[in-house]
Design a protein around this motif. Sequence first.
Motif, PDB file in Angstrom:
ATOM      1  N   UNK A   1      15.713  10.865  -7.053  1.00  0.00           N
ATOM      2  CA  UNK A   1      14.370  11.433  -7.241  1.00  0.00           C
ATOM      3  C   UNK A   1      14.166  11.954  -8.654  1.00  0.00           C
ATOM      4  N   UNK A   2      15.204  12.582  -9.207  1.00  0.00           N
ATOM      5  CA  UNK A   2      15.140  13.089 -10.590  1.00  0.00           C
ATOM      6  C   UNK A   2      14.934  11.931 -11.558  1.00  0.00           C
ATOM      7  N   UNK A   3      15.745  10.891 -11.401  1.00  0.00           N
ATOM      8  CA  UNK A   3      15.622   9.716 -12.291  1.00  0.00           C
ATOM      9  C   UNK A   3      14.238   9.122 -12.194  1.00  0.00           C
ATOM     10  N   UNK A   4      13.731   9.065 -10.962  1.00  0.00           N
ATOM     11  CA  UNK A   4      12.415   8.462 -10.746  1.00  0.00           C
ATOM     12  C   UNK A   4      11.318   9.318 -11.369  1.00  0.00           C
ATOM     13  N   UNK A   5      11.370  10.623 -11.128  1.00  0.00           N
ATOM     14  CA  UNK A   5      10.348  11.514 -11.673  1.00  0.00           C
ATOM     15  C   UNK A   5      10.335  11.493 -13.203  1.00  0.00           C
TER      16      UNK A   5
ATOM     17  N   UNK B   1       7.748  20.685 -16.731  1.00  0.00           N
ATOM     18  CA  UNK B   1       8.900  20.139 -16.031  1.00  0.00           C
ATOM     19  C   UNK B   1       8.488  19.751 -14.603  1.00  0.00           C
ATOM     20  N   UNK B   2       8.601  18.460 -14.233  1.00  0.00           N
ATOM     21  CA  UNK B   2       8.129  18.026 -12.906  1.00  0.00           C
ATOM     22  C   UNK B   2       9.135  18.282 -11.784  1.00  0.00           C
ATOM     23  N   UNK B   3      10.308  18.828 -12.130  1.00  0.00           N
ATOM     24  CA  UNK B   3      11.371  18.951 -11.136  1.00  0.00           C
ATOM     25  C   UNK B   3      11.246  20.230 -10.311  1.00  0.00           C
ATOM     26  N   UNK B   4      11.677  20.140  -9.068  1.00  0.00           N
ATOM     27  CA  UNK B   4      11.771  21.330  -8.225  1.00  0.00           C
ATOM     28  C   UNK B   4      12.980  22.157  -8.672  1.00  0.00           C
ATOM     29  N   UNK B   5      13.077  23.376  -8.162  1.00  0.00           N
ATOM     30  CA  UNK B   5      14.220  24.238  -8.533  1.00  0.00           C
ATOM     31  C   UNK B   5      15.541  23.596  -8.140  1.00  0.00           C
ATOM     32  N   UNK B   6      15.581  23.022  -6.933  1.00  0.00           N
ATOM     33  CA  UNK B   6      16.810  22.382  -6.454  1.00  0.00           C
ATOM     34  C   UNK B   6      17.159  21.184  -7.333  1.00  0.00           C
TER      35      UNK B   6
ATOM     36  N   UNK C   1       0.863  -1.181   0.000  1.00  0.00           N
ATOM     37  CA  UNK C   1       0.000   0.000   0.000  1.00  0.00           C
ATOM     38  C   UNK C   1       0.900   1.230   0.000  1.00  0.00           C
ATOM     39  N   UNK C   2       0.853   2.008  -1.070  1.00  0.00           N
ATOM     40  CA  UNK C   2       1.727   3.169  -1.183  1.00  0.00           C
ATOM     41  C   UNK C   2       1.190   4.329  -0.350  1.00  0.00           C
ATOM     42  N   UNK C   3       2.114   4.976   0.342  1.00  0.00           N
ATOM     43  CA  UNK C   3       1.770   6.111   1.201  1.00  0.00           C
ATOM     44  C   UNK C   3       2.741   7.228   0.839  1.00  0.00           C
ATOM     45  N   UNK C   4       2.266   8.248   0.137  1.00  0.00           N
ATOM     46  CA  UNK C   4       3.180   9.196  -0.481  1.00  0.00           C
ATOM     47  C   UNK C   4       2.596  10.599  -0.541  1.00  0.00           C
ATOM     48  N   UNK C   5       3.433  11.562  -0.925  1.00  0.00           N
ATOM     49  CA  UNK C   5       2.981  12.939  -1.126  1.00  0.00           C
ATOM     50  C   UNK C   5       2.579  13.182  -2.581  1.00  0.00           C
ATOM     51  N   UNK C   6       2.943  12.254  -3.475  1.00  0.00           N
ATOM     52  CA  UNK C   6       2.731  12.455  -4.912  1.00  0.00           C
ATOM     53  C   UNK C   6       1.336  12.005  -5.323  1.00  0.00           C
ATOM     54  N   UNK C   7       0.593  12.890  -5.982  1.00  0.00           N
ATOM     55  CA  UNK C   7      -0.741  12.494  -6.421  1.00  0.00           C
ATOM     56  C   UNK C   7      -0.929  12.676  -7.924  1.00  0.00           C
ATOM     57  N   UNK C   8       0.177  12.671  -8.696  1.00  0.00           N
ATOM     58  CA  UNK C   8      -0.014  12.801 -10.138  1.00  0.00           C
ATOM     59  C   UNK C   8      -0.226  11.433 -10.787  1.00  0.00           C
ATOM     60  N   UNK C   9      -0.882  11.457 -11.914  1.00  0.00           N
ATOM     61  CA  UNK C   9      -1.303  10.230 -12.593  1.00  0.00           C
ATOM     62  C   UNK C   9      -0.122   9.301 -12.910  1.00  0.00           C
ATOM     63  N   UNK C  10       0.989   9.878 -13.352  1.00  0.00           N
ATOM     64  CA  UNK C  10       2.137   9.037 -13.738  1.00  0.00           C
ATOM     65  C   UNK C  10       2.622   8.181 -12.575  1.00  0.00           C
ATOM     66  N   UNK C  11       2.754   8.794 -11.407  1.00  0.00           N
ATOM     67  CA  UNK C  11       3.183   8.040 -10.227  1.00  0.00           C
ATOM     68  C   UNK C  11       2.202   6.919  -9.928  1.00  0.00           C
ATOM     69  N   UNK C  12       0.929   7.257  -9.954  1.00  0.00           N
ATOM     70  CA  UNK C  12      -0.102   6.269  -9.603  1.00  0.00           C
ATOM     71  C   UNK C  12      -0.046   5.086 -10.567  1.00  0.00           C
ATOM     72  N   UNK C  13       0.073   5.369 -11.854  1.00  0.00           N
ATOM     73  CA  UNK C  13       0.108   4.292 -12.848  1.00  0.00           C
ATOM     74  C   UNK C  13       1.351   3.425 -12.680  1.00  0.00           C
ATOM     75  N   UNK C  14       2.489   4.049 -12.414  1.00  0.00           N
ATOM     76  CA  UNK C  14       3.728   3.282 -12.216  1.00  0.00           C
ATOM     77  C   UNK C  14       3.617   2.379 -10.994  1.00  0.00           C
ATOM     78  N   UNK C  15       3.024   2.910  -9.958  1.00  0.00           N
ATOM     79  CA  UNK C  15       2.855   2.146  -8.713  1.00  0.00           C
ATOM     80  C   UNK C  15       1.970   0.928  -8.950  1.00  0.00           C
ATOM     81  N   UNK C  16       0.884   1.128  -9.675  1.00  0.00           N
ATOM     82  CA  UNK C  16      -0.016   0.004  -9.959  1.00  0.00           C
ATOM     83  C   UNK C  16       0.668  -1.042 -10.836  1.00  0.00           C
ATOM     84  N   UNK C  17       1.445  -0.568 -11.812  1.00  0.00           N
ATOM     85  CA  UNK C  17       2.173  -1.500 -12.685  1.00  0.00           C
ATOM     86  C   UNK C  17       3.207  -2.308 -11.898  1.00  0.00           C
TER      87      UNK C  17
END
Length: 212
Positions: free
Chosen positions: A188-192, A149-154, A82-98
């Motif tokens: 995190x960059x690679x993952x995003x 671009x999904x990346x933060x400034x840092x 069961x994933x517990x995360x701060x990310x709620x975008x579709x791409x993350x959700x689909x990857x998690x389900x896959x």
Amino acid sequence: MSDKISVVMVDDHQVVLDGFMARLVQEPEIEVVGTASNGLEAVEIVGQLLPDVVLMDVSMPIMNGIDATRLICEEHPGVKVLMLTMHDNREYIMKVMQAGAVGYMLKEICANKMVQAIKTVNQGSTYFCESVTQTLFTQEVVPSAQKPNPLSRREESVLKLVAEGHSSKKVAALLGISYRTVETHRQNIKHKLDLHSTAELAKYAIDKGIIH
């Protein structure tokens, strides 16, 4: 033999683990049997303890939650992730389900719903918190070229320096942050971006105009 639902919690922030455990410790039907601070530890601990349910963070150093979930589901198909995360975008959700997870909830979830989610997936059903369900059914699929671009400034700063050929040690020195922090940002960059090598990162940086 205990009738309690055995749970392993995985998060790279101790304060988050402590907070979640405080939510669950009073729950008579649930027992937290172990914790891990990265995906690799999670795979090892799950192999040793074989819990009923794993609460898994997504963004972590060494091995992210999606890769860890894939390994756990391949090696121990009876364990529910069961994933517990701060990310709620579709791409993350689909990857998690896959990867094999059976549920997805945001860290802001209330204690009662967290307990409900654990019980639901333990019984063989899937669980998505309301905002995730809304994301899945209302977000438009944006063509890759138009995606923001999904990346933060840092993260963008780290990516720029990595793409220019600097080592993590050099990046840390240039940005005034620790080597470990740079490595975490790189993961995190690679993952995003769903990229797997420095060469791919460099190509992305060029394509997006981050470096010229």
